[in-house]
Write a protein that holds these residues in place. Sequence first.
Motif, PDB file in Angstrom:
ATOM      1  N   VAL A   1       4.759  66.081 -14.401  1.00 57.96           N
ATOM      2  CA  VAL A   1       3.675  65.716 -13.497  1.00 57.96           C
ATOM      3  C   VAL A   1       2.435  65.325 -14.290  1.00 57.96           C
ATOM      4  CG1 VAL A   1       2.299  66.454 -11.513  1.00 57.96           C
ATOM      5  CG2 VAL A   1       4.578  67.421 -11.873  1.00 57.96           C
ATOM      6  N   VAL A   2       1.745  64.294 -13.813  1.00 61.33           N
ATOM      7  CA  VAL A   2       0.419  63.926 -14.308  1.00 61.33           C
ATOM      8  C   VAL A   2      -0.588  64.220 -13.203  1.00 61.33           C
ATOM      9  CG1 VAL A   2      -1.081  61.984 -14.931  1.00 61.33           C
ATOM     10  CG2 VAL A   2       1.166  62.203 -15.995  1.00 61.33           C
ATOM     11  N   VAL A   3      -1.688  64.859 -13.563  1.00 60.44           N
ATOM     12  CA  VAL A   3      -2.782  65.154 -12.635  1.00 60.44           C
ATOM     13  C   VAL A   3      -3.960  64.265 -13.016  1.00 60.44           C
ATOM     14  CG1 VAL A   3      -4.336  66.924 -11.735  1.00 60.44           C
ATOM     15  CG2 VAL A   3      -1.985  67.536 -12.364  1.00 60.44           C
ATOM     16  N   ALA A   4      -4.480  63.489 -12.064  1.00 61.05           N
ATOM     17  CA  ALA A   4      -5.519  62.508 -12.397  1.00 61.05           C
ATOM     18  C   ALA A   4      -6.542  62.407 -11.284  1.00 61.05           C
ATOM     19  CB  ALA A   4      -4.884  61.141 -12.648  1.00 61.05           C
TER      20      ALA A   4
ATOM     21  N   VAL B   1       3.157  70.015 -16.726  1.00 58.45           N
ATOM     22  CA  VAL B   1       2.021  69.102 -16.566  1.00 58.45           C
ATOM     23  C   VAL B   1       1.844  68.356 -17.877  1.00 58.45           C
ATOM     24  CG1 VAL B   1      -0.435  68.908 -16.060  1.00 58.45           C
ATOM     25  CG2 VAL B   1       0.951  70.606 -14.860  1.00 58.45           C
ATOM     26  N   LEU B   2       2.080  67.045 -17.840  1.00 62.89           N
ATOM     27  CA  LEU B   2       2.039  66.248 -19.063  1.00 62.89           C
ATOM     28  C   LEU B   2       0.612  66.036 -19.563  1.00 62.89           C
ATOM     29  CD1 LEU B   2       4.708  63.553 -18.115  1.00 62.89           C
ATOM     30  CD2 LEU B   2       5.035  65.688 -19.387  1.00 62.89           C
ATOM     31  N   GLU B   3      -0.321  65.831 -18.631  1.00 62.17           N
ATOM     32  CA  GLU B   3      -1.714  65.635 -19.011  1.00 62.17           C
ATOM     33  C   GLU B   3      -2.589  65.696 -17.767  1.00 62.17           C
ATOM     34  OE1 GLU B   3      -2.037  61.885 -20.961  1.00 62.17           O
ATOM     35  OE2 GLU B   3      -0.988  60.781 -19.397  1.00 62.17           O
ATOM     36  N   VAL B   4      -3.844  66.019 -17.984  1.00 51.37           N
ATOM     37  CA  VAL B   4      -4.856  66.010 -16.931  1.00 51.37           C
ATOM     38  C   VAL B   4      -5.869  64.933 -17.298  1.00 51.37           C
ATOM     39  CG1 VAL B   4      -6.635  67.315 -15.737  1.00 51.37           C
ATOM     40  CG2 VAL B   4      -4.532  68.463 -16.449  1.00 51.37           C
ATOM     41  N   LEU B   5      -6.101  63.997 -16.386  1.00 52.98           N
ATOM     42  CA  LEU B   5      -6.943  62.838 -16.669  1.00 52.98           C
ATOM     43  C   LEU B   5      -8.194  62.871 -15.798  1.00 52.98           C
ATOM     44  CD1 LEU B   5      -4.173  60.060 -16.774  1.00 52.98           C
ATOM     45  CD2 LEU B   5      -5.039  61.466 -18.656  1.00 52.98           C
TER      46      LEU B   5
ATOM     47  N   ALA C   1       6.395  62.893 -10.612  1.00 53.96           N
ATOM     48  CA  ALA C   1       5.349  63.153  -9.627  1.00 53.96           C
ATOM     49  C   ALA C   1       3.998  62.909 -10.271  1.00 53.96           C
ATOM     50  CB  ALA C   1       5.424  64.578  -9.089  1.00 53.96           C
ATOM     51  N   VAL C   2       3.036  62.517  -9.438  1.00 56.39           N
ATOM     52  CA  VAL C   2       1.655  62.356  -9.899  1.00 56.39           C
ATOM     53  C   VAL C   2       0.747  62.896  -8.800  1.00 56.39           C
ATOM     54  CG1 VAL C   2       1.577  59.972  -9.042  1.00 56.39           C
ATOM     55  CG2 VAL C   2      -0.112  60.731 -10.699  1.00 56.39           C
ATOM     56  N   CYS C   3      -0.276  63.634  -9.194  1.00 58.91           N
ATOM     57  CA  CYS C   3      -1.214  64.243  -8.246  1.00 58.91           C
ATOM     58  C   CYS C   3      -2.591  63.648  -8.500  1.00 58.91           C
ATOM     59  CB  CYS C   3      -1.255  65.753  -8.414  1.00 58.91           C
ATOM     60  SG  CYS C   3       0.367  66.540  -8.313  1.00 58.91           S
ATOM     61  N   VAL C   4      -3.219  63.112  -7.455  1.00 55.28           N
ATOM     62  CA  VAL C   4      -4.493  62.423  -7.628  1.00 55.28           C
ATOM     63  C   VAL C   4      -5.524  62.939  -6.624  1.00 55.28           C
ATOM     64  CG1 VAL C   4      -3.608  60.303  -8.658  1.00 55.28           C
ATOM     65  CG2 VAL C   4      -3.600  60.548  -6.190  1.00 55.28           C
ATOM     66  N   THR C   5      -6.762  62.983  -7.050  1.00 57.00           N
ATOM     67  CA  THR C   5      -7.882  63.313  -6.164  1.00 57.00           C
ATOM     68  C   THR C   5      -9.139  62.681  -6.727  1.00 57.00           C
ATOM     69  OG1 THR C   5      -9.137  65.098  -5.118  1.00 57.00           O
ATOM     70  CG2 THR C   5      -8.373  65.502  -7.348  1.00 57.00           C
ATOM     71  N   HIS C   6      -9.950  62.135  -5.844  1.00 50.66           N
ATOM     72  CA  HIS C   6     -11.222  61.526  -6.245  1.00 50.66           C
ATOM     73  C   HIS C   6     -12.355  62.126  -5.433  1.00 50.66           C
ATOM     74  CE1 HIS C   6      -8.109  58.458  -7.267  1.00 50.66           C
ATOM     75  NE2 HIS C   6      -8.787  58.456  -8.405  1.00 50.66           N
ATOM     76  N   GLY C   7     -12.379  63.449  -5.361  1.00 49.96           N
ATOM     77  CA  GLY C   7     -13.394  64.135  -4.585  1.00 49.96           C
ATOM     78  C   GLY C   7     -12.852  64.577  -3.239  1.00 49.96           C
ATOM     79  N   PHE C   8     -13.764  64.878  -2.320  1.00 50.77           N
ATOM     80  CA  PHE C   8     -13.380  65.430  -1.030  1.00 50.77           C
ATOM     81  C   PHE C   8     -14.116  64.729   0.102  1.00 50.77           C
ATOM     82  CE2 PHE C   8     -12.637  68.792  -4.088  1.00 50.77           C
ATOM     83  CZ  PHE C   8     -11.381  69.257  -3.723  1.00 50.77           C
ATOM     84  N   SER C   9     -13.452  64.668   1.247  1.00 54.06           N
ATOM     85  CA  SER C   9     -14.059  64.169   2.477  1.00 54.06           C
ATOM     86  C   SER C   9     -14.143  65.324   3.470  1.00 54.06           C
ATOM     87  CB  SER C   9     -13.214  63.036   3.083  1.00 54.06           C
ATOM     88  OG  SER C   9     -13.176  61.913   2.232  1.00 54.06           O
TER      89      SER C   9
END
Length: 495
Positions: free
Chosen positions: A166-169, A189-193, A277-285
Amino acid sequence: MTRRHVVVVGAGPAGLAAAEAALGAGARVTLIDSADRPGGQYHRMLPEAYDAARPEVLQHGWPAFDRRRRRVLAHPRCAWWPETSVWALERPDPGHPGPPRVHVLRGPADGGDRHRTTLDPDALVLAVGAHDRVLPFPGWELPGVFTAGAAQALAKGERVVVGDRVVVAGTGPFLLPVAASLLEAGSQVLEVLEANTPRTVARGWSRRPWELAAQAGKGSELAEYTALLLRHRVPYRLGSTVIEARGDGRVEEVVTARLRADWSVLPGSERTVAVDAVCVTHGFSPQLELPVAAGCALRTTPGGEFVAVDDDQATSSPGVYAAGEITGIAGAPAARAEGALAGWIAAGGHPGTATLRALRRGRDQGRAFAERLARAHPIGAAWPEWLRPETVVCRCEEADYASICRAAADRASTATRVAKLETRAGLGPCQARVCGPTVAELNARLSDEPAGRPVEGLPAPAPHRRPIAQPIRLGELAAAPEPPLADPAPHPHAP
């Protein structure tokens, strides 16, 4: 003596603190949450049948949360309504000040025997939280691409891993607890970006550094996450993100790239990483459907729209209070302070006690932290450069970037309703909860260059402006509701 009846919607850190404070002030409390157990995302618990033997290992701050949970749920004046959705708020008639009537559906969301009923509280505390905001990129609609919050919920609440590699970005401190939850559940987890550059992050966090002394607890939490990443040899890369996901039927690899401060891609920096798998988030709404339905005024900040509250957490709507992430993304400690303040005042507690002064101080420190967070982890202006004409922007209706650009350029589509029907963006099952902020931002960017005036043709859905806040079946809507409950009996439960 007739006790005030306070309804609290949401049983996360803010809602649970509000319920405890309202009970302490002598009120009767009905605590409502759509989950089957309290805690929200921050303290998401395993199902009772699979309770962890040592939950303190999985949950940050578990002992304090567990004590509060048991006090609230076991209190004789608390009615705990799990698996309950508030699908609408009905404002009182003009001239009759007071909180709105609360329309609820009791029962599992996927069940066929949910029951409609209503509550008429003396005060209403909204602590409904927020959800991930995710910016689109090519391939983000592939199976195996998760929001970071969804991946963490599966790991914490079900012990289900979203993938082996998994990559978390994305951006923000939330990347760290998500990576920690995945590691503890068994993922590699391969890396956190982190998309923002070291300079941007450092400039945001180093401004007025003496204010960070009030956030010592967050420092220890950060140290725990950092130590966990180091033990598992997970690299944390600043100024990098995922700009594309590829795969045949599901994600098989991602393309990462280094970014400039405005999030434009540095040419030649692209890398391909094999993942499942890849997990992404750019803040919250923030989830604003219920506050808007209650008539609460909103305030606009660099981080988005939030509910406007006064010094007592009261909104512009009489009898309605707000706490937690719907007032600003400031973390669990600030949410608990806001919730306790809102619950105490909503219950009619004296507004001048010494305890409230400490709560207001913690709340204000949390707000300062939220401003720092927004400065350190902003969304760069150049992210639309990642998009291609065929990139899906609205996943529900598969509306792509090209169709949105065409709607903006077509002067016959200047009416918002016409443009929405043309592109279908925001008209799917999620009702623009996911794509709404993105489409609105693209609308602002696609402007008449000479005048700098936004083009009106692009749909700019406001996902929180709707009379029905949660899905309800037609049969449930047609069925006669149970009589309003003025004094709900406690729900049988086991803490």
